[in-house]
Design an enzyme around this catalytic site. Structure first.
Site, PDB file in Angstrom:
ATOM      1  NE  ARG A  43      -3.920  -1.781   1.737  1.00 50.37           N
ATOM      2  CZ  ARG A  43      -5.375  -2.360   2.227  1.00 50.37           C
ATOM      3  NH1 ARG A  43      -5.208  -2.487   3.847  1.00 50.37           N
ATOM      4  NH2 ARG A  43      -6.109  -2.555   2.061  1.00 50.37           N
ATOM      5  CE  LYS A 204     -19.699 -14.439   8.336  1.00 49.60           C
ATOM      6  NZ  LYS A 204     -20.423 -13.397   9.227  1.00 49.60           N
ATOM      7  N   GLY A 358      -9.232  -9.019  -0.258  1.00 53.61           N
ATOM      8  CA  GLY A 358      -7.932  -8.716   0.725  1.00 53.61           C
ATOM      9  C   GLY A 358      -7.390 -10.709   0.582  1.00 53.61           C
TER      10      GLY A 358
HETATM   11  P1  ADP Z   1     -12.343 -11.652   0.225  1.00 55.35           P
HETATM   12  O1  ADP Z   1     -10.844 -11.112   1.585  1.00 55.35           O
HETATM   13  O2  ADP Z   1     -10.938 -12.455  -1.092  1.00 55.35           O
HETATM   14  O3  ADP Z   1     -13.004 -10.738  -0.177  1.00 55.35           O
HETATM   15  P2  ADP Z   1     -13.230 -13.852   2.334  1.00 55.35           P
HETATM   16  O4  ADP Z   1     -12.910 -12.304   3.191  1.00 55.35           O
HETATM   17  O5  ADP Z   1     -14.322 -13.612   1.694  1.00 55.35           O
HETATM   18  O6  ADP Z   1     -12.205 -13.366   1.301  1.00 55.35           O
HETATM   19  O7  ADP Z   1     -12.680 -15.208   2.617  1.00 55.35           O
HETATM   20  C1  ADP Z   1     -11.524 -15.489   2.459  1.00 55.35           C
HETATM   21  C2  ADP Z   1     -11.485 -16.917   4.183  1.00 55.35           C
HETATM   22  O8  ADP Z   1     -12.482 -17.888   2.997  1.00 55.35           O
HETATM   23  C3  ADP Z   1     -10.115 -17.299   3.734  1.00 55.35           C
HETATM   24  O9  ADP Z   1      -9.710 -17.135   4.821  1.00 55.35           O
HETATM   25  C4  ADP Z   1     -10.521 -18.915   3.586  1.00 55.35           C
HETATM   26  O10 ADP Z   1      -9.661 -19.476   3.992  1.00 55.35           O
HETATM   27  C5  ADP Z   1     -11.900 -19.268   3.883  1.00 55.35           C
HETATM   28  N1  ADP Z   1     -13.197 -20.169   2.733  1.00 55.35           N
HETATM   29  C6  ADP Z   1     -12.691 -20.374   1.799  1.00 55.35           C
HETATM   30  N2  ADP Z   1     -13.373 -21.008   1.370  1.00 55.35           N
HETATM   31  C7  ADP Z   1     -13.644 -22.171   2.574  1.00 55.35           C
HETATM   32  C8  ADP Z   1     -14.553 -22.494   2.706  1.00 55.35           C
HETATM   33  N3  ADP Z   1     -14.929 -24.137   2.213  1.00 55.35           N
HETATM   34  N4  ADP Z   1     -14.242 -23.468   4.168  1.00 55.35           N
HETATM   35  C9  ADP Z   1     -14.607 -22.592   4.523  1.00 55.35           C
HETATM   36  N5  ADP Z   1     -13.282 -21.344   4.820  1.00 55.35           N
HETATM   37  C10 ADP Z   1     -13.410 -20.941   3.699  1.00 55.35           C
HETATM   38 MG    MG Z   2     -11.646 -11.125   3.333  1.00 54.27          MG
END
Ligand code: ADP
Ligand code: MG
Length: 403
Positions: A43, A204, A358
């Site tokens: 950043r 979620k 992230g």
């Molecule tokens: P981003 O930061 O890219 O928007 P999110 O914060 O929504 O992504 O989600 C990332 C998290 O989701 C990661 O820590 C990953 O371990 C978790 N995750 C992905 N698939 C699963 C799963 N099947 N069960 C539990 N956790 C999961």
């Molecule tokens: Mg995230």
């Protein structure tokens, strides 16, 4: 590519005469710091174009940022002091750190600074007035500059004194990072080359409901993975064993997206098979099972090999790709194959590819594909807000600032 309407009418730093001016720049220096050590300076690097430009044009550069969530009080671990040192190394010039961001003493230091000087103010969130967008606090910040530059893309979806409030008092323009992000993300929203495929994963449905709604409208296909796939599968009546399924409205929201995708003629792809284990931990026994027949006591922690193949083949035909959210628990090697396969498929695509979020960006770095992606967004929440079609207060404030 043509310039998107997101940036066409936006006052830019490139059109400003800044020589001899005091330029107050909101940057996003919200970097991870452990025991005074900066863990990742992406950043800081992302703000260099703007800072470097201002210094070369003989402006006095006054930088401000938040760091973490100090909740309106001074928290030593959340001081920006280590950032001043790193910035100084990167830009190869002295950077003066000032241990507050408003008040007479700060004003006096800023008044005495010379063109070409770089000053970094202390964490704006040490004052509760920043997140409260207090007008008097914003006016105090505005006293430090003749011009406000917003280059904190990661916070353009928030209304804080240091991001929007300050623009009520002095002329405001977008910095190069903000301009670049809007330009790149704008290509996804305005006339993307088709087919346009989106991959959405992560935890979620409720976090991403807004963006999912908009993406099924914009894109030709949306590929679902990660934990949120379980919620979609559960909505379709699948047996998901002890997989994480979002409680509350999760299933209802997933059903809404399934219905909307059908109305909008967007193909919504769900996992065919999944990698399951009995516990979310390293060194577990795993098996691959059909996504709709997960045995009791087992949970889906990654997409399976047939799903990987389906998604890879599908992505190969896309001319535009947006990816947000990992396909599985990629932090653990046993459950990383799905996310790795998607990272490679996105990197191998010769079209216009964007990654935001992230954890997704962390995955792209971990799997060493980042340099083969057209655009990696520095602002997860801000990028999603833009793709949701929300108005961005940080951008609105620039457009409404005094001339
Ligand atoms: P981003 O930061 O890219 O928007 P999110 O914060 O929504 O992504 O989600 C990332 C998290 O989701 C990661 O820590 C990953 O371990 C978790 N995750 C992905 N698939 C699963 C799963 N099947 N069960 C539990 N956790 C999961
Ligand atoms: Mg995230």
């Amino acid at each position: 590519m043509t310039s998107s309407s997101f940036v066409r009418d936006l006052p830019s730093i490139s059109g400003e005469q800044v020589a001899g001016k005091r330029v107050l720049v909101r940057v996003d220096f919200n970097v991870p710091i452990v025991d005074g050590e900066i863990q990742d300076d992406n950043r800081i690097q992302a703000a260099m174009t703007t800072i470097d430009h201002l210094v070369r044009q003989d402006a006095t550069v006054i930088l401000m940022s938040h760091l973490g969530r100090p909740k309106g009080q001074r928290v030593e671990e959340l001081s920006l002091r280590p950032v001043a040192e790193r910035l100084s190394e990167l830009i190869e010039r002295p950077v003066s750190f000032i241990d507050d961001c408003v008040g007479e003493r700060v004003e006096a230091i800023v008044r005495d600074a010379e063109p070409g000087d770089i000053l970094l103010l202390e964490n704006t969130r040490f004052h509760p007035e920043d997140t409260a967008n207090d007008p008097e606090f914003a006016r105090q910040l505005a006293r430090l500059g003749d011009l406000f530059v917003n280059d904190a893309f990661g916070t353009v979806h928030r209304s804080n004194a240091s991001t929007t409030g300050v623009a009520a008092y002095i002329p405001a323009v977008a910095g190069f990072l903000v301009e670049h992000e809007l330009q790149q993300l704008g290509h996804l929203v305005e006339a993307p080359n088709r087919p346009f495929a989106c991959i959405v994963g992560g935890l979620k449905v409720s976090d991403k409901i807004g963006v999912l709604e908009n993406l099924v409208t914009l894109a030709d296909s949306v590929l679902i993975g990660g934990a949120m796939a379980n919620t979609f599968l559960a909505a379709k009546g699948a047996d998901v064993g002890s997989s994480y399924v979002e409680d509350g409205d999760g299933i209802k929201l997933a059903q809404q997206i399934i219905d909307l995708a059908e109305e909008e003629d967007c193909s919504l792809l769900l996992p065919l098979d999944v990698v399951v284990a009995q516990k979310l931990a390293e060194g577990q026994e795993t098996q691959v099972v059909p996504a709709d027949k997960i045995p009791d006591g087992w949970m889906a922690l990654d997409i399976g090999p047939r799903t990987r193949m389906l998604y890879i083949v599908h992505l190969a035909d896309a001319h535009t790709i947006f990816w947000n959210g990992p396909m599985g628990v990629f932090e653990i090697e046993e459950f990383a194959d799905g996310t790795r396969a998607i990272a490679d498929a996105v990197a191998d695509n010769p079209g216009f590819t964007v990654i935001g979020g992230g954890d997704s960006v962390a995955a792209a770095n971990q799997f060493k594909v980042a340099d083969r992606i057209s655009h990696i967004s520095t602002g997860g929440g801000a990028a999603l807000a833009l793709l949701e079609g929300e108005s961005l207060p940080g951008i609105e404030a620039i457009l409404e600032a005094p001339l």
